[in-house]
Design an enzyme around this catalytic site. Structure first.
Site, PDB file in Angstrom:
ATOM      1  N   ALA A 164       0.828  -1.210   0.000  1.00  0.00           N
ATOM      2  CA  ALA A 164       0.000   0.000   0.000  1.00  0.00           C
ATOM      3  C   ALA A 164       0.860   1.256   0.000  1.00  0.00           C
ATOM      4  CB  ALA A 164      -0.948   0.008   1.194  1.00  0.00           C
ATOM      5  N   ASP A 165       1.923   1.253   0.793  1.00  0.00           N
ATOM      6  CA  ASP A 165       2.831   2.404   0.810  1.00  0.00           C
ATOM      7  C   ASP A 165       3.468   2.604  -0.557  1.00  0.00           C
ATOM      8  OD1 ASP A 165       3.296   3.464   3.750  1.00  0.00           O
ATOM      9  OD2 ASP A 165       3.135   1.301   3.906  1.00  0.00           O
ATOM     10  N   GLY A 166       3.897   1.512  -1.170  1.00  0.00           N
ATOM     11  CA  GLY A 166       4.560   1.622  -2.468  1.00  0.00           C
ATOM     12  C   GLY A 166       3.641   2.141  -3.555  1.00  0.00           C
TER      13      GLY A 166
END
Length: 394
Positions: A164-166
């Site tokens: 999700a961060d990426g």
């Protein structure tokens, strides 16, 4: 490509700092603003070697590290002075905290109306959940990703990496470039970019939304199968390896049948027709799995490559690093570092014909560029810097 763009990265951990990393790989000057004494928590996150965080080293490549206590008025004042001479500010602190510090978009735009501010939060800057703390795990859960991932009848499955961060960081990086283009080419104003950790990943689950909206479908976990194509799965070889296969186009599926010696399926409408084949996906998988299970990985891949079947071995990290295609493209590069000697990291991903990404150095020591940045940008003297350090501002 981004030479002349100055970015203040005052964020921590993953999504927002990664967006700054991508900008820095293509020429932006990225100044990493960290809390004195401790720095970005990602310095101590994950694998360490000799007390040095490996993730920090890669995520903070090309950045200049300065320390600044944003919890005190003098630190907030210095940040605003830096923002006056910046093009982009990147943050992920909760909105009410930045407002209290006077470092939200309104506060910084008051000193620099051309400023682009990227603010990444767990849930977004508005709405009933906007002030909740959020991390990538929550984005993976709430986006629908975890619900779809895992074996039939098994629990929802979270990825063992920063998915999700990426995905949010990639959306954020191109959003910043679009905002800069709008400002510098079209004469537009500075503006705030609001990105959370749910929306970008949910954007990729388009098939799920469309099926629900138009057909009322709520898909469940199906392991490595996907209900829009067959064959589509992972298959175990006779020597204990795995390969993955996609039959996403009609021609690909028919090539698979021919490659495994099942010409009878090519002439059977229940298997040759893409839509009718989906109802027979279990039988398709059984046929492919049986054939693959009778061959080694090398044997199976030799047959599939010759038949132009969309198949690939399932790699672990050692396989990936050693792959001849990855080596040819320079996907992983060794970089010298004054703390770790040499470290292999991922190279910048986009490949341009006229310009290249750069990897000048890995993550710096905490506050390594204090003197350089504060002298060159804010014209602070050595005595002023010493005083600020003594009072815990730097």
């Amino acid at each position: 490509m981004l030479s002349g763009v100055r970015v203040l990265d005052m964020a921590t951990l993953a999504a927002a700092p990664l967006a700054a990393t991508y900008l820095g790989e293509f020429g932006a000057e990225v100044i990493k603003v960290e809390q004195p004494g401790v720095g970005d928590p990602i310095r101590s996150w994950g694998n360490q070697r000799d007390g040095v965080g490996l993730m920090w080293k890669s995520v903070s490549r090309n950045k200049k590290s300065v320390t600044l206590n944003l919890r005190v008025p003098e630190g907030q004042k210095l940040l605003r002075r830096l923002a006056e001479q910046a093009d982009v500010v990147i943050a992920n602190t909760r909105a009410h905290t930045l407002r209290r510090w006077g470092l939200d978009y309104e506060g910084l735009a008051a000193v620099n109306d051309r400023l682009i501010m990227l603010h990444i939060t767990g849930f977004g800057l508005t709405g009933p959940k906007s002030e909740r703390p959020g991390f990538g795990t929550l984005g993976e859960a709430m986006s629908g990703f975890a619900h779809l991932t895992g074996e039939t009848g098994g629990p929802p499955t979270l990825p063992p990496f920063m998915l999700a961060d990426g995905v949010a960081s990639l959306n954020a990086a191109y959003a910043v470039v679009m905002a800069l283009y709008h400002r510098d080419v079209h004469g537009g104003p500075g503006q705030l970019i609001d990105i959370n950790l749910i929306d970008p990943l949910a954007r990729l689950l388009e098939q799920t939304l469309l099926g629900y909206d138009q057909l009322g479908l709520v898909p469940t976990r199906a392991g490595n199968r996907w209900d829009i194509s067959a064959p589509r799965n992972t298959y175990r070889t006779s020597d204990g390896h795995w390969l993955a296969m996609s039959g996403s186009s009609p021609a690909l599926a028919l090539r698979v049948f021919r490659a495994i010696g099942r010409d009878d399926l090519v002439t059977d409408a229940d298997f040759a027709d893409p839509q009718r084949r989906l109802a027979r996906a279990v039988e398709v998988d059984e046929a492919v799995a049986e054939w693959v299970g009778e061959h080694t990985l090398a044997e199976a891949m030799s047959v599939f490559d010759a038949a132009e079947v969309a198949a690939a071995p399932v790699y672990d990290i050692a396989d990936l690093v050693g792959d001849e295609q990855m080596r040819h493209r320079g996907v992983f590069v060794p970089v010298g570092d004054d703390e770790l000697g040499t470290m292999t990291v991922q190279a910048p991903v986009p490949r341009f014909s006229a310009t290249t990404g750069r990897l000048d150095h890995l993550g710096p020591r905490l506050g390594q560029h204090n003197s350089e940045v504060y002298r060159d940008i804010l014209d602070l003297t050595d005595s002023e810097l010493d005083d600020l350090r003594a009072r815990g501002v730097l």
